[in-house]
Motif scaffolding. Structure first.
Motif, PDB file in Angstrom:
ATOM      1  N   GLY A  34       0.786  -1.226   0.000  1.00  0.00           N
ATOM      2  CA  GLY A  34       0.000   0.000   0.000  1.00  0.00           C
ATOM      3  C   GLY A  34       0.820   1.280   0.000  1.00  0.00           C
ATOM      4  O   GLY A  34       0.261   2.359   0.123  1.00  0.00           O
ATOM      5  N   TYR A  35       2.135   1.176  -0.149  1.00  0.00           N
ATOM      6  CA  TYR A  35       2.981   2.368  -0.164  1.00  0.00           C
ATOM      7  C   TYR A  35       2.831   3.110  -1.488  1.00  0.00           C
ATOM      8  O   TYR A  35       2.739   2.497  -2.546  1.00  0.00           O
ATOM      9  N   CYS A  36       2.862   4.420  -1.415  1.00  0.00           N
ATOM     10  CA  CYS A  36       2.839   5.252  -2.607  1.00  0.00           C
ATOM     11  C   CYS A  36       4.256   5.323  -3.165  1.00  0.00           C
ATOM     12  O   CYS A  36       5.171   5.777  -2.496  1.00  0.00           O
ATOM     13  N   LEU A  37       4.436   4.862  -4.405  1.00  0.00           N
ATOM     14  CA  LEU A  37       5.752   4.853  -5.032  1.00  0.00           C
ATOM     15  C   LEU A  37       6.023   6.107  -5.849  1.00  0.00           C
ATOM     16  O   LEU A  37       7.167   6.399  -6.189  1.00  0.00           O
ATOM     17  N   GLY A  38       4.960   6.824  -6.179  1.00  0.00           N
ATOM     18  CA  GLY A  38       5.106   8.049  -6.948  1.00  0.00           C
ATOM     19  C   GLY A  38       3.748   8.679  -7.182  1.00  0.00           C
ATOM     20  O   GLY A  38       2.727   8.015  -7.097  1.00  0.00           O
ATOM     21  N   TYR A  39       3.745   9.967  -7.463  1.00  0.00           N
ATOM     22  CA  TYR A  39       2.481  10.654  -7.734  1.00  0.00           C
ATOM     23  C   TYR A  39       2.721  11.831  -8.659  1.00  0.00           C
ATOM     24  O   TYR A  39       3.858  12.265  -8.862  1.00  0.00           O
ATOM     25  N   ASP A  40       1.640  12.319  -9.239  1.00  0.00           N
ATOM     26  CA  ASP A  40       1.693  13.454 -10.137  1.00  0.00           C
ATOM     27  C   ASP A  40       0.412  14.259  -9.952  1.00  0.00           C
ATOM     28  O   ASP A  40      -0.677  13.697  -9.961  1.00  0.00           O
TER      29      ASP A  40
END
Length: 112
Positions: A34-40
């Motif tokens: 459930g970790y966020c690896l990247g976002y935009d």
């Protein structure tokens, strides 16, 4: 969508969603942990890098490019899924899984 009703040039309005006003954020997350690896943060049509490609293709390509060639599996919903995206990810050593609409461009008649 992050709820926000103040003044902002890239604020989005989506009447069919529970959070109607806000900031649209695309993210790539690990399915197991459930970790966020990247976002935009989506700042509008003018900020797109390649306007000739569909928005879904561009979002998945930009978020997954740091993870190419590692044999990862990407799961997407029907907004993002396309034949072009599946071929592009396959060429870069990444697998794609998701629902595809029967009227999507590039879909072979056998698959329809």
């Amino acid at each position: 969508m992050v709820a926000f009703k103040g003044r902002l040039s890239f604020k989005q309005y989506m009447p069919a969603k529970p959070t109607k006003w806000g900031i649209k954020i695309w993210s790539v997350c690990d399915a197991r942990l459930g970790y966020c690896l990247g976002y935009d943060v989506y700042t509008g049509k003018a900020s797109r890098k390649n306007p000739r490609k569909p928005l879904g293709f561009e979002v998945v390509d930009s978020l997954c490019s740091p993870h190419f060639g590692k044999g990862h599996h990407v799961y997407v919903d029907r907004f993002f899924n396309s034949v072009d995206l599946a071929e592009h990810l396959s060429e870069n050593g990444t697998y794609l899984c998701g629902t595809i609409m029967s009227n999507r461009k590039g879909l072979s008649p056998v698959m329809k």
